[in-house]
Motif scaffolding. Structure first.
Motif, PDB file in Angstrom:
ATOM      1  N   PHE A   1      10.241 -22.132 -45.716  1.00 27.41           N
ATOM      2  CA  PHE A   1      10.107 -22.233 -44.257  1.00 27.41           C
ATOM      3  C   PHE A   1       9.186 -23.410 -43.942  1.00 27.41           C
ATOM      4  O   PHE A   1       8.022 -23.406 -44.338  1.00 27.41           O
ATOM      5  CB  PHE A   1       9.535 -20.931 -43.702  1.00 27.41           C
ATOM      6  N   CYS A   2       9.735 -24.405 -43.249  1.00 29.17           N
ATOM      7  CA  CYS A   2       8.988 -25.620 -42.917  1.00 29.17           C
ATOM      8  C   CYS A   2       8.724 -25.654 -41.408  1.00 29.17           C
ATOM      9  O   CYS A   2       9.608 -26.024 -40.635  1.00 29.17           O
ATOM     10  CB  CYS A   2       9.779 -26.849 -43.354  1.00 29.17           C
ATOM     11  N   PRO A   3       7.532 -25.246 -40.953  1.00 27.89           N
ATOM     12  CA  PRO A   3       7.239 -25.211 -39.516  1.00 27.89           C
ATOM     13  C   PRO A   3       6.556 -26.497 -39.043  1.00 27.89           C
ATOM     14  O   PRO A   3       5.567 -26.952 -39.628  1.00 27.89           O
ATOM     15  CB  PRO A   3       6.285 -24.017 -39.403  1.00 27.89           C
ATOM     16  N   ILE A   4       7.083 -27.084 -37.994  1.00 30.45           N
ATOM     17  CA  ILE A   4       6.433 -28.220 -37.333  1.00 30.45           C
ATOM     18  C   ILE A   4       5.854 -27.670 -36.035  1.00 30.45           C
ATOM     19  O   ILE A   4       6.588 -27.276 -35.130  1.00 30.45           O
ATOM     20  CB  ILE A   4       7.415 -29.372 -37.083  1.00 30.45           C
ATOM     21  N   ILE A   5       4.529 -27.615 -35.948  1.00 29.68           N
ATOM     22  CA  ILE A   5       3.833 -26.803 -34.949  1.00 29.68           C
ATOM     23  C   ILE A   5       3.139 -27.672 -33.910  1.00 29.68           C
ATOM     24  O   ILE A   5       2.510 -28.680 -34.230  1.00 29.68           O
ATOM     25  CB  ILE A   5       2.772 -25.917 -35.650  1.00 29.68           C
ATOM     26  N   GLY A   6       3.243 -27.263 -32.647  1.00 28.31           N
ATOM     27  CA  GLY A   6       2.506 -27.897 -31.561  1.00 28.31           C
ATOM     28  C   GLY A   6       2.042 -26.842 -30.578  1.00 28.31           C
ATOM     29  O   GLY A   6       2.632 -25.755 -30.493  1.00 28.31           O
ATOM     30  N   ASP A   7       0.998 -27.141 -29.819  1.00 27.67           N
ATOM     31  CA  ASP A   7       0.536 -26.188 -28.806  1.00 27.67           C
ATOM     32  C   ASP A   7       1.590 -25.980 -27.730  1.00 27.67           C
ATOM     33  O   ASP A   7       1.656 -24.917 -27.102  1.00 27.67           O
ATOM     34  CB  ASP A   7      -0.771 -26.678 -28.174  1.00 27.67           C
ATOM     35  N   THR A   8       2.415 -27.001 -27.518  1.00 28.26           N
ATOM     36  CA  THR A   8       3.578 -26.881 -26.645  1.00 28.26           C
ATOM     37  C   THR A   8       4.800 -27.307 -27.443  1.00 28.26           C
ATOM     38  O   THR A   8       4.695 -27.996 -28.467  1.00 28.26           O
ATOM     39  CB  THR A   8       3.464 -27.772 -25.401  1.00 28.26           C
ATOM     40  N   GLU A   9       5.972 -26.917 -26.970  1.00 29.43           N
ATOM     41  CA  GLU A   9       7.190 -27.317 -27.675  1.00 29.43           C
ATOM     42  C   GLU A   9       7.350 -28.830 -27.650  1.00 29.43           C
ATOM     43  O   GLU A   9       7.788 -29.441 -28.632  1.00 29.43           O
ATOM     44  CB  GLU A   9       8.399 -26.625 -27.040  1.00 29.43           C
TER      45      GLU A   9
ATOM     46  N   GLY B   1      16.890 -28.581 -47.216  1.00 27.22           N
ATOM     47  CA  GLY B   1      17.829 -27.467 -47.130  1.00 27.22           C
ATOM     48  C   GLY B   1      17.194 -26.131 -46.818  1.00 27.22           C
ATOM     49  O   GLY B   1      17.900 -25.181 -46.501  1.00 27.22           O
ATOM     50  N   HIS B   2      15.875 -26.019 -46.907  1.00 24.78           N
ATOM     51  CA  HIS B   2      15.196 -24.807 -46.479  1.00 24.78           C
ATOM     52  C   HIS B   2      15.185 -24.747 -44.948  1.00 24.78           C
ATOM     53  O   HIS B   2      15.486 -25.726 -44.272  1.00 24.78           O
ATOM     54  CB  HIS B   2      13.754 -24.780 -46.995  1.00 24.78           C
ATOM     55  N   TYR B   3      14.804 -23.601 -44.432  1.00 24.37           N
ATOM     56  CA  TYR B   3      14.792 -23.427 -42.982  1.00 24.37           C
ATOM     57  C   TYR B   3      13.623 -24.196 -42.375  1.00 24.37           C
ATOM     58  O   TYR B   3      12.478 -24.065 -42.818  1.00 24.37           O
ATOM     59  CB  TYR B   3      14.680 -21.945 -42.632  1.00 24.37           C
ATOM     60  N   SER B   4      13.912 -25.002 -41.386  1.00 27.21           N
ATOM     61  CA  SER B   4      12.889 -25.784 -40.697  1.00 27.21           C
ATOM     62  C   SER B   4      12.920 -25.443 -39.219  1.00 27.21           C
ATOM     63  O   SER B   4      13.998 -25.239 -38.649  1.00 27.21           O
ATOM     64  CB  SER B   4      13.138 -27.283 -40.899  1.00 27.21           C
ATOM     65  N   MET B   5      11.748 -25.369 -38.608  1.00 25.76           N
ATOM     66  CA  MET B   5      11.665 -24.997 -37.194  1.00 25.76           C
ATOM     67  C   MET B   5      10.579 -25.804 -36.504  1.00 25.76           C
ATOM     68  O   MET B   5       9.515 -26.064 -37.076  1.00 25.76           O
ATOM     69  CB  MET B   5      11.365 -23.501 -37.059  1.00 25.76           C
ATOM     70  N   VAL B   6      10.862 -26.199 -35.283  1.00 24.85           N
ATOM     71  CA  VAL B   6       9.909 -26.928 -34.449  1.00 24.85           C
ATOM     72  C   VAL B   6       9.562 -26.038 -33.266  1.00 24.85           C
ATOM     73  O   VAL B   6      10.442 -25.539 -32.565  1.00 24.85           O
ATOM     74  CB  VAL B   6      10.533 -28.248 -33.936  1.00 24.85           C
ATOM     75  N   GLY B   7       8.244 -25.784 -33.055  1.00 27.39           N
ATOM     76  CA  GLY B   7       7.890 -24.929 -31.933  1.00 27.39           C
ATOM     77  C   GLY B   7       6.415 -24.630 -31.834  1.00 27.39           C
ATOM     78  O   GLY B   7       5.592 -25.170 -32.582  1.00 27.39           O
ATOM     79  N   THR B   8       6.080 -23.764 -30.883  1.00 31.29           N
ATOM     80  CA  THR B   8       4.699 -23.332 -30.673  1.00 31.29           C
ATOM     81  C   THR B   8       4.343 -22.254 -31.690  1.00 31.29           C
ATOM     82  O   THR B   8       5.231 -21.668 -32.324  1.00 31.29           O
ATOM     83  CB  THR B   8       4.524 -22.769 -29.257  1.00 31.29           C
ATOM     84  N   PRO B   9       3.068 -21.926 -31.850  1.00 30.17           N
ATOM     85  CA  PRO B   9       2.697 -20.839 -32.761  1.00 30.17           C
ATOM     86  C   PRO B   9       3.396 -19.525 -32.441  1.00 30.17           C
ATOM     87  O   PRO B   9       3.814 -18.804 -33.362  1.00 30.17           O
ATOM     88  CB  PRO B   9       1.185 -20.741 -32.575  1.00 30.17           C
TER      89      PRO B   9
END
Length: 451
Positions: free
Chosen positions: A272-280, A364-372
């Motif tokens: 799981f690869c999370p790209i995190i920001g305080d806002t989307e 190829g793993h799951y990646s997601m961009v979003g807030t906490p």
């Protein structure tokens, strides 16, 4: 939300400057740190502050040709993990060793040593090696065939486990009055004679603190899944959708019964690869900054290696030639990942450029961009919905990507009662809710009763 007895498990997978292939090119990134032990100490201490179950270090025995474009060299994992063990107290330490290019006695001794050094926090990521470049460093012309590698791996693991058990738990007497240090009757030569190995034993170390270090595996081919169902206790897998995650989870867990295993004896952790920001919007900006530094020449080499086909002559904005790729004979390396990429390209009708960009962060793993909150929502969905027992967290860039996860996402998971706020155990088996295995030799008799 009420706390539950079942808890989410979190491993952090550390690689270079982060999992996004362009992470090393970001302003402020320090690619020279990948051979600096203090860099890993700070990362591991951050992960332990977040109460994560474990840390994982991958390894390979060859220098890839893509070194021109990406930070790929790494410190030898046993050396590094031993150093890290002395500067942490709870987090588990997962190292990689190949069953194709190692010997069982060495591996058994190395992981037993790490388990003693860490106080019971060691785990072995069991790999079979996947490319001819590695073979060339060990006097082989080419990598052994896929099925042959797994046959060797099964015997290799059997020998290692028998060596770990070769000392019964009470073999150390340490009686100063009698002068008896160890009871030879509780130490067993394994006398293994197999198709690949001949090992007399016993191990020259007592049984490790965990009985046996935790067994981790990541194969996704049919052969790999059977091996995992039979022998693994933690599985790292690559699934890029919730639906695919559910199918893999159900499939692998259902295979365990024929090996006499209960489903809770195996923890499945998708990458799981999370790209995190305080806002989307902030998270999207961070993703764009990473994608802006992609080297497409590197991406084509990466796909060429995975597909065992020269992709450098294909135009970036042409569709991925999925029908051509699907007709190729089965690759001898990452079979599961090969199929994942082909199916992803077919399902989403991707061009070469789009496939490179889509897999740049997570391969190829799951990646997601979003807030906490969004990140935590998705993790909880997979965990509650039968797609995961936890996650193999792959920070896209380091150290900030890990810090954001620990400081912003972990508290969200804790507030929902699905992840620990404090460690309750001291060993990695306790973190994962895995039993300490009984020795194959069972309980010993009192020394006086032995003949």
């Amino acid at each position: 939300m009420k706390a539950t007895d079942r808890q989410l498990h979190l491993n952090v997978f550390l690689m270079g400057n982060g999992h996004h292939e362009a992470a090393w090119r970001l302003p402020g990134s320090r690619p020279q740190d990948v051979t600096n032990a203090s860099y890993y100490v700070k990362l591991l201490q951050t992960a332990e502050r977040g109460k994560l179950d474990s840390l994982f270090l991958a390894d390979s025995y060859a220098l890839p040709p893509t070194i021109r474009y990406k930070v790929l060299q790494s410190l030898e994992p046993f050396t590094l993990l031993s150093a890290l063990a002395m500067l942490t107290s709870r987090i588990g330490l997962i190292g990689t060793a190949s069953t194709t290019y190692s010997h069982p006695y060495h591996v058994a001794r190395q992981f037993a040593s790490l388990d003693f050094i860490s106080g019971g926090r060691a785990a072995w990521n069991i790999v079979t090696s996947t490319n001819d470049a590695t073979a060339h460093n060990f006097a082989d012309e080419k990598l052994p065939e896929h099925g042959e590698r797994y046959k060797r791996a099964a015997e290799f693991l059997e020998v290692v486990q028998r060596l770990w058990d070769s000392w019964e738990d009470d073999a150390l007497v340490q009686d100063k009055a009698s002068g008896i240090y160890a009871d030879p009757g509780s130490i067993h030569e394994i006398r293994h004679e197999g198709s690949y190995f001949s090992v007399r034993g016993a191990l020259n170390l007592p049984r490790p603190p965990q009985g046996q270090p935790v067994r981790v595996q990541a194969g996704a081919s049919e052969t790999g899944k059977e091996f995992a169902a039979h022998a693994a206790e933690v599985v790292f897998t690559a699934q890029n959708s919730f639906a695919d995650g559910c199918l893999f989870y159900s499939d692998l867990k259902s295979r365990m019964k024929k090996y006499g295993r209960q489903q809770d004896e195996l923890k499945i952790l998708p990458g799981f690869c999370p790209i995190i920001g305080d806002t989307e919007a902030e998270a999207r900006d961070r993703e764009a900054a990473l994608h802006d530094h992609i080297q497409f020449d590197y991406g084509l080499l990466r796909l060429s290696n995975l597909f065992s086909t020269d992709m450098t002559g294909f135009e970036l904005d042409e569709p991925v030639p999925v029908d051509f790729l699907a007709q190729q004979s089965e690759v001898n390396g990452h079979r599961g990942r090969y199929q994942l990429y082909v199916e992803l390209a077919r399902r989403e009708k991707l061009t070469m450029r789009q496939l490179i960009v889509k897999t740049a962060a997570s391969r190829g793993h799951y990646s997601m961009v979003g807030t906490p909150v969004q990140i935590a929502d998705e993790m909880e969905k997979w965990w509650r919905g039968g797609a995961a027992d936890g996650f193999n967290v792959m920070p896209p860039y380091l150290p900030e990507g890990l810090e954001l996860f620990v400081d912003k996402v972990v508290p969200e998971l804790q507030n929902r009662g699905i992840f620990r706020s404090e460690y309750t155990g001291t060993t990695l088996r306790e973190h994962y809710g895995l039993q300490r295995p009984a020795s194959i030799y069972g309980q010993t008799r009192p020394l006086a009763a032995k003949k």
